[in-house]
Scaffold this motif. Sequence first.
Motif, PDB file in Angstrom:
ATOM      1  N   SER A 517     -36.639 -57.529   1.302  1.00 21.39           N
ATOM      2  CA  SER A 517     -37.586 -58.594   1.642  1.00 21.39           C
ATOM      3  C   SER A 517     -37.596 -59.744   0.648  1.00 21.39           C
ATOM      4  CB  SER A 517     -39.000 -58.008   1.720  1.00 21.39           C
ATOM      5  OG  SER A 517     -39.445 -57.624   0.431  1.00 21.39           O
ATOM      6  N   SER A 518     -36.912 -59.604  -0.482  1.00 19.18           N
ATOM      7  CA  SER A 518     -36.906 -60.597  -1.571  1.00 19.18           C
ATOM      8  C   SER A 518     -38.237 -60.675  -2.304  1.00 19.18           C
ATOM      9  CB  SER A 518     -36.552 -62.007  -1.060  1.00 19.18           C
ATOM     10  OG  SER A 518     -35.305 -62.011  -0.453  1.00 19.18           O
ATOM     11  N   SER A 519     -39.150 -59.762  -2.015  1.00 24.35           N
ATOM     12  CA  SER A 519     -40.455 -59.820  -2.659  1.00 24.35           C
ATOM     13  C   SER A 519     -40.359 -59.605  -4.165  1.00 24.35           C
ATOM     14  CB  SER A 519     -41.391 -58.766  -2.052  1.00 24.35           C
ATOM     15  OG  SER A 519     -40.871 -57.463  -2.224  1.00 24.35           O
ATOM     16  N   ARG A 520     -39.299 -58.959  -4.624  1.00 25.55           N
ATOM     17  CA  ARG A 520     -39.100 -58.751  -6.052  1.00 25.55           C
ATOM     18  C   ARG A 520     -38.014 -59.669  -6.607  1.00 25.55           C
ATOM     19  NH1 ARG A 520     -41.472 -54.958  -8.438  1.00 25.55           N
ATOM     20  NH2 ARG A 520     -39.865 -54.746 -10.025  1.00 25.55           N
ATOM     21  N   GLY A 521     -37.592 -60.645  -5.808  1.00 25.87           N
ATOM     22  CA  GLY A 521     -36.600 -61.600  -6.290  1.00 25.87           C
ATOM     23  C   GLY A 521     -35.175 -61.130  -6.158  1.00 25.87           C
ATOM     24  N   TRP A 522     -34.940 -60.047  -5.418  1.00 22.36           N
ATOM     25  CA  TRP A 522     -33.594 -59.500  -5.287  1.00 22.36           C
ATOM     26  C   TRP A 522     -32.812 -60.279  -4.230  1.00 22.36           C
ATOM     27  CZ3 TRP A 522     -35.142 -53.599  -4.895  1.00 22.36           C
ATOM     28  CH2 TRP A 522     -35.734 -53.208  -6.123  1.00 22.36           C
ATOM     29  N   GLY A 523     -32.407 -61.482  -4.575  1.00 25.17           N
ATOM     30  CA  GLY A 523     -31.644 -62.311  -3.652  1.00 25.17           C
ATOM     31  C   GLY A 523     -32.535 -63.039  -2.669  1.00 25.17           C
ATOM     32  N   THR A 524     -31.898 -63.670  -1.689  1.00 21.78           N
ATOM     33  CA  THR A 524     -32.598 -64.465  -0.685  1.00 21.78           C
ATOM     34  C   THR A 524     -32.710 -63.677   0.606  1.00 21.78           C
ATOM     35  OG1 THR A 524     -31.734 -66.501  -1.655  1.00 21.78           O
ATOM     36  CG2 THR A 524     -32.565 -66.627   0.610  1.00 21.78           C
ATOM     37  N   HIS A 525     -33.912 -63.562   1.123  1.00 23.81           N
ATOM     38  CA  HIS A 525     -34.131 -62.802   2.352  1.00 23.81           C
ATOM     39  C   HIS A 525     -33.223 -63.317   3.472  1.00 23.81           C
ATOM     40  CE1 HIS A 525     -36.091 -60.354   5.301  1.00 23.81           C
ATOM     41  NE2 HIS A 525     -36.513 -61.401   5.984  1.00 23.81           N
ATOM     42  N   GLY A 526     -32.538 -62.402   4.126  1.00 23.15           N
ATOM     43  CA  GLY A 526     -31.611 -62.755   5.185  1.00 23.15           C
ATOM     44  C   GLY A 526     -30.192 -62.934   4.706  1.00 23.15           C
ATOM     45  N   ALA A 527     -29.988 -62.948   3.378  1.00 20.17           N
ATOM     46  CA  ALA A 527     -28.641 -63.106   2.826  1.00 20.17           C
ATOM     47  C   ALA A 527     -28.434 -62.189   1.621  1.00 20.17           C
ATOM     48  CB  ALA A 527     -28.404 -64.564   2.425  1.00 20.17           C
ATOM     49  N   ASN A 528     -29.180 -61.086   1.572  1.00 17.88           N
ATOM     50  CA  ASN A 528     -29.122 -60.211   0.394  1.00 17.88           C
ATOM     51  C   ASN A 528     -28.776 -58.771   0.769  1.00 17.88           C
ATOM     52  OD1 ASN A 528     -31.528 -59.507   1.598  1.00 17.88           O
ATOM     53  ND2 ASN A 528     -32.826 -60.069  -0.132  1.00 17.88           N
ATOM     54  N   GLY A 529     -27.876 -58.626   1.726  1.00 19.04           N
ATOM     55  CA  GLY A 529     -27.405 -57.301   2.093  1.00 19.04           C
ATOM     56  C   GLY A 529     -26.440 -56.750   1.052  1.00 19.04           C
ATOM     57  N   GLY A 530     -25.751 -55.692   1.428  1.00 21.08           N
ATOM     58  CA  GLY A 530     -24.775 -55.087   0.536  1.00 21.08           C
ATOM     59  C   GLY A 530     -23.420 -54.990   1.202  1.00 21.08           C
ATOM     60  N   ASP A 531     -22.360 -55.019   0.409  1.00 20.31           N
ATOM     61  CA  ASP A 531     -20.988 -54.813   0.885  1.00 20.31           C
ATOM     62  C   ASP A 531     -20.413 -53.638   0.115  1.00 20.31           C
ATOM     63  OD1 ASP A 531     -20.923 -57.069   2.687  1.00 20.31           O
ATOM     64  OD2 ASP A 531     -20.847 -58.339   0.914  1.00 20.31           O
ATOM     65  N   VAL A 532     -20.099 -52.549   0.816  1.00 24.28           N
ATOM     66  CA  VAL A 532     -19.780 -51.281   0.170  1.00 24.28           C
ATOM     67  C   VAL A 532     -18.404 -50.786   0.578  1.00 24.28           C
ATOM     68  CG1 VAL A 532     -20.461 -48.857  -0.082  1.00 24.28           C
ATOM     69  CG2 VAL A 532     -22.219 -50.644   0.066  1.00 24.28           C
ATOM     70  N   ILE A 533     -17.637 -50.340  -0.409  1.00 16.51           N
ATOM     71  CA  ILE A 533     -16.448 -49.521  -0.180  1.00 16.51           C
ATOM     72  C   ILE A 533     -16.828 -48.097  -0.566  1.00 16.51           C
ATOM     73  CG2 ILE A 533     -14.089 -49.015  -0.913  1.00 16.51           C
ATOM     74  CD1 ILE A 533     -13.707 -51.971  -1.462  1.00 16.51           C
ATOM     75  N   LEU A 534     -16.675 -47.153   0.354  1.00 12.31           N
ATOM     76  CA  LEU A 534     -16.971 -45.751   0.093  1.00 12.31           C
ATOM     77  C   LEU A 534     -15.694 -44.940   0.245  1.00 12.31           C
ATOM     78  CD1 LEU A 534     -18.769 -43.277  -0.345  1.00 12.31           C
ATOM     79  CD2 LEU A 534     -19.370 -43.354   2.087  1.00 12.31           C
ATOM     80  N   ASN A 535     -15.253 -44.346  -0.853  1.00 13.37           N
ATOM     81  CA  ASN A 535     -14.071 -43.495  -0.860  1.00 13.37           C
ATOM     82  C   ASN A 535     -14.500 -42.060  -1.124  1.00 13.37           C
ATOM     83  OD1 ASN A 535     -12.159 -45.669  -0.585  1.00 13.37           O
ATOM     84  ND2 ASN A 535     -12.550 -46.169  -2.721  1.00 13.37           N
ATOM     85  N   ALA A 536     -14.187 -41.158  -0.183  1.00  9.23           N
ATOM     86  CA  ALA A 536     -14.542 -39.757  -0.334  1.00  9.23           C
ATOM     87  C   ALA A 536     -13.267 -38.922  -0.293  1.00  9.23           C
ATOM     88  CB  ALA A 536     -15.491 -39.329   0.773  1.00  9.23           C
ATOM     89  N   GLU A 537     -13.041 -38.124  -1.333  1.00  6.55           N
ATOM     90  CA  GLU A 537     -11.851 -37.275  -1.418  1.00  6.55           C
ATOM     91  C   GLU A 537     -12.286 -35.823  -1.593  1.00  6.55           C
ATOM     92  OE1 GLU A 537      -7.842 -36.668  -4.192  1.00  6.55           O
ATOM     93  OE2 GLU A 537      -9.172 -38.371  -4.512  1.00  6.55           O
ATOM     94  N   THR A 538     -11.752 -34.932  -0.732  1.00  5.43           N
ATOM     95  CA  THR A 538     -12.165 -33.517  -0.720  1.00  5.43           C
ATOM     96  C   THR A 538     -13.678 -33.428  -0.873  1.00  5.43           C
ATOM     97  OG1 THR A 538     -11.749 -33.250  -3.105  1.00  5.43           O
ATOM     98  CG2 THR A 538      -9.954 -32.712  -1.607  1.00  5.43           C
ATOM     99  N   GLN A 539     -14.357 -34.163  -0.005  1.00  6.16           N
ATOM    100  CA  GLN A 539     -15.807 -34.309  -0.111  1.00  6.16           C
ATOM    101  C   GLN A 539     -16.467 -33.994   1.234  1.00  6.16           C
ATOM    102  OE1 GLN A 539     -17.842 -35.287  -2.923  1.00  6.16           O
ATOM    103  NE2 GLN A 539     -19.280 -34.405  -1.459  1.00  6.16           N
ATOM    104  N   ASN A 540     -17.510 -33.189   1.207  1.00  6.06           N
ATOM    105  CA  ASN A 540     -18.328 -32.952   2.396  1.00  6.06           C
ATOM    106  C   ASN A 540     -19.548 -33.856   2.332  1.00  6.06           C
ATOM    107  OD1 ASN A 540     -16.660 -30.854   3.362  1.00  6.06           O
ATOM    108  ND2 ASN A 540     -17.702 -29.364   2.048  1.00  6.06           N
ATOM    109  N   ILE A 541     -19.750 -34.630   3.397  1.00  4.99           N
ATOM    110  CA  ILE A 541     -20.899 -35.530   3.483  1.00  4.99           C
ATOM    111  C   ILE A 541     -21.701 -35.162   4.715  1.00  4.99           C
ATOM    112  CG2 ILE A 541     -21.662 -37.914   3.825  1.00  4.99           C
ATOM    113  CD1 ILE A 541     -19.138 -38.827   2.378  1.00  4.99           C
TER     114      ILE A 541
END
Length: 618
Positions: A517-541
């Motif tokens: 929500s940007s209420s704590r200043g974490w970026g601008t609301h509507g443009a503060n998502g995340g971009d993630v690379i997730l690599n799992a090796e011999t991993q149960n999720i």
Amino acid sequence: MNTPRYFALVCAAIVAASATGCSSSTESSGSSVVSSIDSHTTSETQTSDSAEAVQSQSHKTVKVTAVDGNKITADEGEITAVSMGSAPDGAAPDKPGANGSSSDGTPPEKPADGGSAPDGEAPEKSADVGSAPDGEAPEKPADGGSAPDGEPPAKPGESGSTFEPNGSSVEFTVTDDTEISVEFLQGSSAGSVDDITVGSVLAVTLNHDGTAASVLVKNMAAGGGFGGSSEVTNGTSANTISESTEDSDTEYTSIGDDENALRIDSAEAVLTNITVNKNGGSSSNTENGDFYGQNAGLLATNGAKVIISDSAFNTGAVNGNAVFSYGEGTSVMISDSVIRTTERNSGGIQTTGGGTMTANNLDVETQGNSSAAIRTDRGGGTVTVNGGKYVTNGTGSPAVYSTADVTVNNAELTANASEGVVVEGKNSVKLTNCTLSGDMSGTYNGDPDENIHTIMIYQSMSGDADIGEAYFTAEGGSITGLSGDMFYVTNTDCTISLKNVEFTLANDTFLRVEGNSSSRGWGTHGANGGDVILNAETQNIEGNILVDSISSLDMTLTSSTLKGAVNPDGEGGTVKVTLDKDSEWELTADSYITEFDGDVSQIVSNGYHLYVNGEQVV
């Protein structure tokens, strides 16, 4: 900041204060109804009076200009936050594509050196932030570390939260009934009138009679800005070692304000079986304590080289970080020692300004808020932990808060009222054969827009961590979430690499990637998502993966299994899922992604469907 500085709303504080008053009146009215008709009439009048009192309250943002005992004079105005890294016109920095993806809708391509190595080790960082070829500590970028002359780390861009007066002033009185709290980068705690000083920015709720119902002392670094001194401010020291020294069986104490019990300044010291007691003394500036070691138990600075063994550290003061390494060229190696801290902003081991900390077989426990056991802050550094037990009990106090490069091996990490691990900005945490548990007790100040989780990866925009890709790597061991989601990523790019980790979830969400929500200043609301690379090796999720419309995920499973759904409520952001020939995905609900690389025969549907770009493929 750490601890994780894992994050207080003015509105939440005001609403909470108002709600408390209303609840009390209602309870009084209810008991009076049972008594008699006369009492009922009286209670109605009391309830009406109470409602009128609440309605007559005013809510203001002010900056203190004078303090005379309990009488406060202040300018009225408002807080203006400027997001770090914003475009010249104040707009949020553009992400590639509409949702952080490239123009063709695929997730952004990461540089070749940004992913995990084939053997599952931590990703190699690019040359400007990685280790030097000879294995020395990573060289900090010019804008992130201390300048050669010892100046504090520069902030990226011109960011900050500022108070803008509107020309009006106000006088009010703080009474014994005034609820006073102090805001930190993460969370807040009860305060006193002594926390209200000239220059403080306050969110106040004023009664009609000129008394304050509640006061929140704002942290102007929450959501941008810098609350500390513009120069390195270490305070004073009760005992200082400035020449090469070997010492044992000595007790060092301090009860002074802004004072270290022991400081090692530009010297080499070997300390055995020492005791450091920081039993009292107030801190005049929280950020100076967090960033520079003011009021810490032991502070090593100015290139000091310190070796500590078989020792004990006890602090009972705000900013009473037990063992603090500040500045590039400064290193502390501590082993077989016991650390206890009781107040807020008091980490076990703290590293900032490009310092180095190596900890072997420590027994660390902290009690206060914003008091990570393994803590870093502005300017970062390099932290290596081998073995030991690290426990926190306060809110906003992860076992590990990283604005640095932190490696932990074979350790027990427990956060009893907070996230287990927080990584902020262009920094990293690598866990090998560790036992980690987190039990975040609730959102900070009851903010419904905040998330509950065990591991958070984010960018606060406070200037304490450079903007860039974060890394979280875990191999072996176990991670237990006792409340909320397992992973939460917001307002940053990151790579998560997992291998042979045993996960225990508190709910059905393994990974949440979304804006805030940007209420704590974490970026601008509507443009503060995340971009993630997730690599799992011999991993149960097991668990669901949620990616909102302003975020992206590129997930690769190698000899791994996923039992869960991706965006079961419908289409979200850009999501690519890659399965190697030895991996399997078992659906627990309908799933919606944008790209699939694998064979549909590797998907166990359980009667559910997989949609790729809106087309049903399973």
